[in-house]
Design an enzyme around this catalytic site. Structure first.
Site: not given
Length: 336
Positions: A125, A150, A154
């Protein structure tokens, strides 16, 4: 025919990638625990491609089940989508995000090492860049402290893959997505969030349908031309095709290093208010929206420099923003 495991293959990006894999002649096996997807997607994939992928309902946090799957199935490559993926939600429940996104990745990589499976595509991402100092964002942009758990999963995920690829047979490509939107042209698969949408486009389409009373625009005091946050919105079918290009690079052993990474976007940024205006123009539907406070974890602006993926993978986006918005609206109307 190469057999490819797609984790999270009934989700938004996963299902579109399964379609493109089958169209490209690959045999596909899906693992999905249906936590944010529906089993009906499997039949819809079959309707599009005339072939039903093999499916396993497995929670990848269960190491024993992961080990059993790899002991009983022969796999040539893996595209790993399965993860929790909402920026705002991750701020509120960080431990669940770390458990789901990190443990599942580690368990899969361990089995790849044990079974000498070499080809791995990681769903990453643009959030790994945090708030970039310069735009557009290149792959050489510094990896700053993530703005959300989040995003941090990643970043950590890429570090784990890099370390593993140095000492195992694993060759990996990390695709750093910007903002996937839209639906397949058949309108048989699309973005189907369970509960309240965490992403802009499904919230727009649900508001347009009257499912949501109004759309919240999180902040109008950003340092952007109209004060709202800017993102790079890419059609999900274009994004799916990038996975095919990356997979073929690994299978054909054209990768330059054991771990490579590419931005996947359009190279253009649009603000939230611009997206609202473009949606209204494309669909002739007026949206009820209000400006609210900023949302934790959001950055001001992010859009991609895509010259590396264009050169190395011979990939580029083909579909327009308007096409993506119209397909998202048609999809929403089809699911009511």
């Amino acid at each position: 025919m190469k057999k490819i495991l797609v984790t999270g293959g009934l989700g938004f990006i996963g299902s579109h990638t399964v379609v493109e894999l089958q169209n490209a002649g690959f045999e596909v096996v899906i693992i999905d625990n249906l936590s944010n997807s529906k089993i009906e997607v499997l039949d819809n994939i079959q309707e599009i491609t005339n072939k039903k992928p093999e499916f396993f309902n497995i929670d990848l946090r269960n190491k024993k089940d992961v080990k059993h799957f790899f002991n009983t199935n022969s796999i040539d490559g893996i595209i790993h989508f399965a993860a929790s993926k909402a920026v705002g939600e991750s701020v509120n429940i960080p431990l669940e995000y770390y458990e789901n996104n990190i443990n599942s990745l580690v368990f899969i990589l361990q089995e790849m090492k044990n079974h000498k499976i070499s080809n791995f595509i990681f769903s990453s991402s643009c959030t790994i860049y945090g708030q970039a100092d310069e735009l557009p964002i290149t792959e050489n942009s510094p990896i700053k402290p993530a703005e959300s758990p989040y995003g941090n999963t990643k970043q950590i995920g890429e570090e784990i893959i890099r370390d593993a690829s140095k000492v195992t047979n694993i060759n990996a490509i990390s695709l750093r997505y910007f903002n996937p939107i839209g639906a397949h042209e058949s309108i048989k698969i699309g973005e189907l969030p369970i509960g309240i949408p965490q992403n802009l486009i499904p919230y727009i389409t649900q508001t347009a349908m009257g499912i949501r009373k109004e759309l919240s625009v999180f902040g109008d005091d950003y340092n952007t031309p109209d004060g709202t946050a800017i993102r790079d919105y890419i059609h999900v079918v274009d994004l799916a095709k990038a996975h095919i290009s990356a997979l073929k690079r690994l299978i054909d052993k054209r990768n330059n290093e054991s771990f490579e990474f590419f931005n996947v976007g359009t190279g253009k940024g649009n603000s939230v208010l611009e997206i609202i205006q473009k949606f209204e123009t494309a669909t002739n539907v007026k949206l009820n929206y209000k400006i609210t406070d900023r949302r934790a974890g959001d950055v001001t602006a992010a859009y991609a420099d895509v010259s590396k993926i264009q050169k190395e993978l011979s990939w580029q986006n083909e579909k327009t923003l308007t096409e993506a918005l119209i397909s998202a609206w048609e999809w929403q109307k089809s699911v009511k």
